[in-house]
Scaffold this active site. Sequence first.
Site, PDB file in Angstrom:
ATOM      1  N   SER A  85       0.964  -1.406   0.010  1.00 30.90           N
ATOM      2  CA  SER A  85      -0.029  -0.496  -0.104  1.00 30.90           C
ATOM      3  C   SER A  85       0.771   0.977   0.104  1.00 30.90           C
ATOM      4  CB  SER A  85      -1.157  -0.070   0.920  1.00 30.90           C
ATOM      5  OG  SER A  85      -1.025   1.540   1.499  1.00 30.90           O
ATOM      6  N   ASP A 141      -6.048   0.536  -9.302  1.00 31.67           N
ATOM      7  CA  ASP A 141      -7.467   1.068  -9.205  1.00 31.67           C
ATOM      8  C   ASP A 141      -7.674   1.242 -10.258  1.00 31.67           C
ATOM      9  OD1 ASP A 141      -6.793   2.759  -6.656  1.00 31.67           O
ATOM     10  OD2 ASP A 141      -5.480   4.354  -7.314  1.00 31.67           O
ATOM     11  N   ARG A 192     -14.539   5.267  -9.877  1.00 36.08           N
ATOM     12  CA  ARG A 192     -13.991   4.268 -11.368  1.00 36.08           C
ATOM     13  C   ARG A 192     -15.289   2.613 -11.258  1.00 36.08           C
ATOM     14  NH1 ARG A 192      -9.888   6.650 -11.189  1.00 36.08           N
ATOM     15  NH2 ARG A 192      -8.396   6.971  -8.868  1.00 36.08           N
TER      16      ARG A 192
END
Length: 449
Positions: free
Chosen positions: A176, A329, A401
């Site tokens: 992360s 993402d 998204r």
Amino acid sequence: MSEEQSITYVAQPGGQLSGQFRVPGDKSISHRSIMLGSLSEGSMTVSGFLQGEDSLATLTAFRAMGVDIIGPDPMGKVIIHGVGMHGLKAPKEPLDLGNSGTSMRLLTGLLSAQGFNLTLTGDHSLSTRPMKRVTDPVIQMGANILSQDKGTAPLSINSDDNTQLSGIDYTLPMASAQVKSCVLLAGLYAQGQTCVTEPAPTRDHTERMLQGFGYKLDIEKLDEQRSKICLQGGGKLTACDIDVPSDISSAAFFMVGASISEGSDITLNHVGINPTRIGIINILRDMGADITLTNEKEVGGEPVADIRIRYAQLKGIHIPEDQVPLAIDEFPAIAIAAACAQGKTILTGAEELRVKESDRIQAMVDGLQILGIDCEGTDDGMIINGGQIGSGTVDSLGDHRIAMSFAMASLRANGTITIQDCANVNTSFPGFIKLSQSSGLNVDIKAMS
Ligand code: S3P
């Protein structure tokens, strides 16, 4: 709930994408430009700043802590008059970070020892996302942070003149960049050395920008996957102008859209192609996409290029796990590519998708099934069998998204796709509908109720 929730997209089937254009600025770099610019000595200009709600939440937070920030102007120019490492002032109200996980996680580290008390809050989605991953290491460093029962926001961060953080040698429990950045930013205020070991490469914009602002970092590659990043607390940042490239995560929707619609040919200009962000290019190429990079250059410490994408018949693959953090993402968009590919696409090692702005595994599987695609969710990924995208109404769950990915799916659908709860597209991609329409997508906003 809020009036914003009533924004619905209606996408008509078919079409193709064409043209040469630029998508908005990189969200991760925009956040960090405000954070480091505010703490630096001197004034600096940011160009191409993303005027999305997330990065504006960071900007507003620093204004509330007394930083003089001018702009953004319509071109995305922002001028920051840095206050130095110890010049922030206590905000009068809780800092509301909206939907932005990056703001909350990075600020938890950066604000953990400022000598004043503050509270970080966010919207419903942000208030359900895991924050223990950032509060745990910073508390180990000596910070005083109170969270809600489940370790979620609001977070109260308390410090005074006697608060002193100590350096830490921290191994990230997951790949992360937000946790890595949080610990490094807290480390700027800690006594001694702070080190973070990451299990796999994650976006390294914090490291690049700290170095660009004159802060010394030691970065050691431990093996193929792991790196250790160390810094000494107590240094200072020197203001440095920043040119924000276009966000490859926003470009991804158009890359998938062009790849799946016959006859498409687009060029996306000045896109950031930092090696820790190019999983989307690697994965689409593995699936057979036709992607060419030109005009490669470095701008302010970040590599950029123009990316040309032409239609190609895609094939299903097992996505290599080492690409997962590099495309973290982009999986909602990749799921649409997989639905249009020949054969089966398998995603594993992506359990982090369950704790993004929505549970992105569930959101994509539910939406694709409504559209007639044979797919299933697993604990750590998805299995998608390529097929014919049909029509129907899908719920984006307020996740930007998810909304943009289903809009692109319409290029290969055989009926209308209605996408609910799309207001949060503005968190990362203001102007998405206009740009999509002008490049060939048949999408519109249904009148708000
Ligand atoms: C980000 C890191 C990623 C990404 C997020 C932005 C950043 O999160 O999903 O949109 O700017 O550092 P994780 O680091 O938690 O995977």
